[in-house]
Design a protein around this motif. Structure first.
Motif, PDB file in Angstrom:
ATOM      1  N   PHE A 216      46.991  49.431  99.134  1.00 55.19           N
ATOM      2  CA  PHE A 216      46.224  48.215  99.408  1.00 55.19           C
ATOM      3  C   PHE A 216      45.242  48.540 100.520  1.00 55.19           C
ATOM      4  O   PHE A 216      45.633  49.050 101.580  1.00 55.19           O
ATOM      5  CB  PHE A 216      47.123  47.054  99.815  1.00 55.19           C
ATOM      6  N   VAL A 217      43.973  48.240 100.286  1.00 52.97           N
ATOM      7  CA  VAL A 217      42.905  48.633 101.203  1.00 52.97           C
ATOM      8  C   VAL A 217      42.145  47.412 101.687  1.00 52.97           C
ATOM      9  O   VAL A 217      41.796  46.525 100.892  1.00 52.97           O
ATOM     10  CB  VAL A 217      41.921  49.606 100.509  1.00 52.97           C
ATOM     11  N   LEU A 218      41.903  47.363 102.996  1.00 48.74           N
ATOM     12  CA  LEU A 218      41.003  46.376 103.587  1.00 48.74           C
ATOM     13  C   LEU A 218      39.859  47.123 104.256  1.00 48.74           C
ATOM     14  O   LEU A 218      40.093  48.077 104.998  1.00 48.74           O
ATOM     15  CB  LEU A 218      41.706  45.539 104.652  1.00 48.74           C
ATOM     16  N   VAL A 219      38.636  46.681 104.005  1.00 48.78           N
ATOM     17  CA  VAL A 219      37.469  47.232 104.688  1.00 48.78           C
ATOM     18  C   VAL A 219      36.827  46.098 105.476  1.00 48.78           C
ATOM     19  O   VAL A 219      36.508  45.040 104.907  1.00 48.78           O
ATOM     20  CB  VAL A 219      36.458  47.837 103.701  1.00 48.78           C
ATOM     21  N   LEU A 220      36.653  46.318 106.788  1.00 47.40           N
ATOM     22  CA  LEU A 220      36.135  45.277 107.679  1.00 47.40           C
ATOM     23  C   LEU A 220      34.748  45.670 108.178  1.00 47.40           C
ATOM     24  O   LEU A 220      34.523  46.811 108.590  1.00 47.40           O
ATOM     25  CB  LEU A 220      37.069  45.083 108.869  1.00 47.40           C
ATOM     26  N   SER A 221      33.846  44.712 108.179  1.00 51.65           N
ATOM     27  CA  SER A 221      32.486  44.946 108.664  1.00 51.65           C
ATOM     28  C   SER A 221      32.504  45.185 110.181  1.00 51.65           C
ATOM     29  O   SER A 221      33.481  44.848 110.855  1.00 51.65           O
ATOM     30  CB  SER A 221      31.584  43.756 108.327  1.00 51.65           C
TER      31      SER A 221
END
Length: 454
Positions: free
Chosen positions: A285-290
């Motif tokens: 599970f991947v989260l990419v945050l600005s």
């Protein structure tokens, strides 16, 4: 927030549904229009079988859907509107299923990868489509227990249904910035590198200890012994984090996690893209945050360099014709098949990423093929800086003088100077952002002229 004048319409033969019978759960995900290896498809059918680690899979699917329904940042003075979430995107890459979504504020990207070890059944086709995530189905997913087998169908054989079967349509106006964000996040992910890896127990301690709200200014997460801590001073081995609550989508999955990995973009004292990856059982599970919670990926401008690279346009067309929804694109193999140098293939993939036609998997360290089920031609019209740069070139507003260029824009002539770390411009945009949100239109115009004169 401006929205497009056209609406993206999802048409489903039936709503998605989760039922319980015979000691197992049966999840049917209804598909909308998309693409397969054979071309456009009205209702593609990708998978029929069992999804391993049922409770974990249900929690991951719910997390992807929740990100699509969440606005993590509301601008000051903005009255929160009723949020009509877009449906998640699913891609079948032949040996795995990837579920993707983007937050309403465009600052958070989520992806759940069901890897080969978690799929027990038949992957019927490859391609990309939207899937219906309606409230009753989400409520049922929350009731899945750890011992119940989860039977999953992604799409169904609509041919066997009666011709007068009811079609469910969901009309969701997708903001241009949401679509642009999907393209931008792939460019950002291609620039990150591994920062740290901590055990599941330390990941749980750190994320559960974060406040539900906090300063919107960037802080940095650094290793501290076996765990993690937050500091207000950036260091080269730290991962930028703005808006502590933006890591909260990981919380429901922490009980299944094996480890937490983080990836950092090149060091920037003003904050940078951070990628957070939970390793699960046969899944990720991947989260990419600005870089900042108030900055959506849609405004970053990283895709502008690739879209403005006219020399890679033909290469991108050739490469796109050779892609067949690979889980990891083999650049060397494509180079040999296309008869192009590997650096040209890489630039072509970057351009395709800017158009939302490939994604980037940081764990695999490479691109994967997926075609967003949206009109790709729309992406080319969503970048006013690029449009303005092309106009400046076509109206002969750019004058080169060695390493310096002069760009006439309205009644003002801006000066673009080439320095060691790139071009600098005298315009207000550059003065404000210093190139951290992509090039200004004047720098883009000068780059276009220089490339044409080579």
């Amino acid at each position: 927030m401006a929205v497009t004048t056209d609406e993206q319409t999802y048409s489903y033969v039936r709503p998605s549904e989760l039922t319980f019978s015979g000691g197992r759960a049966d999840l049917l995900l209804a598909t909308s229009g998309g693409r397969t290896a054979a071309g456009p498809a009205t209702h593609p059918v990708f998978f029929d079988g069992f999804l391993g680690h049922a409770e974990q899979a249900a929690a991951a699917l719910l997390a992807v859907a929740k990100v699509a329904r969440t606005r993590f940042y509301v601008p000051p003075g903005m009255v929160a509107a009723i949020l009509r979430a877009a449906d998640p995107v699913v891609t079948s890459n032949g040996d795995r299923l990837r579920f993707e979504s983007f937050s309403a504020c465009c600052g958070v990207y989520a992806r759940y990868d069901a890897l080969p070890g978690s799929l027990d059944g038949t992957l019927l086709d490859t391609g990309t489509t939207n899937v219906d995530f309606n409230p009753p189905m989400r409520d049922a997913l929350a009731r899945i227990g750890g011992l119940e087998p989860l039977h999953l169908q992604v799409g169904e054989d609509v041919v066997v249904r009666t011709l007068d079967a009811e079609v469910t349509e969901k009309k969701v106006p997708l903001p241009e910035r949401w679509l642009k964000g999907f393209a931008e996040v792939q460019i950002a992910c291609a620039t990150v590198s591994p920062a740290f890896d901590v055990a599941a127990s330390e990941a749980r301690r750190f994320i559960r200890g974060l406040p539900s709200s906090g300063s919107r200014k960037p802080v940095w997460v650094v290793p501290a012994g076996r765990g993690l801590r937050i500091t207000t001073r950036p260091t080269p081995d730290a991962v930028s984090l703005s808006g502590l609550d933006r890591l909260k989508p990981l919380e429901p999955l922490l009980r299944f996690a094996r480890s937490l990995r983080a990836y950092a973009a090149p060091h920037d004292a003003q904050g940078a893209t951070g990628v957070w990856e939970l390793e699960l059982d046969d899944a990720r599970f991947v989260l990419v945050l600005s870089p900042e919670s108030s900055r959506g990926f849609s405004g970053e401008g990283g895709v502008l360099w690739d879209l403005a690279d006219e020399q890679s346009a033909e290469d991108a067309d050739l490469i796109s014709a050779l892609l067949t929804f690979e889980p990891r694109i083999d650049i060397s193999g494509l180079s040999a098949e296309a008869g192009l140098a590997e650096d040209r293939v890489t630039r072509a993939l970057s351009r395709l990423g800017a158009a939302g036609r490939v994604g980037y998997d940081v764990a695999e360290g490479g691109y994967f093929h997926r075609e967003l089920p949206y009109d790709a031609d729309r992406l080319a019209t969503m970048h006013p800086r690029l449009r303005d740069a092309i106009t400046l070139v076509e109206t002969s507003a750019v004058r080169l003088d060695g390493e310096t260029a002069y760009v006439r824009s309205g009644d003002t002539e801006h000066v673009v100077r080439r320095v060691v770390d790139g071009d600098r411009c005298t315009c207000p945009w550059y003065a404000k952002h210093k190139g951290n949100r992509g090039p200004c239109k004047h720098v883009l115009a000068v780059d276009l002229v220089r490339k044409r004169e080579r």
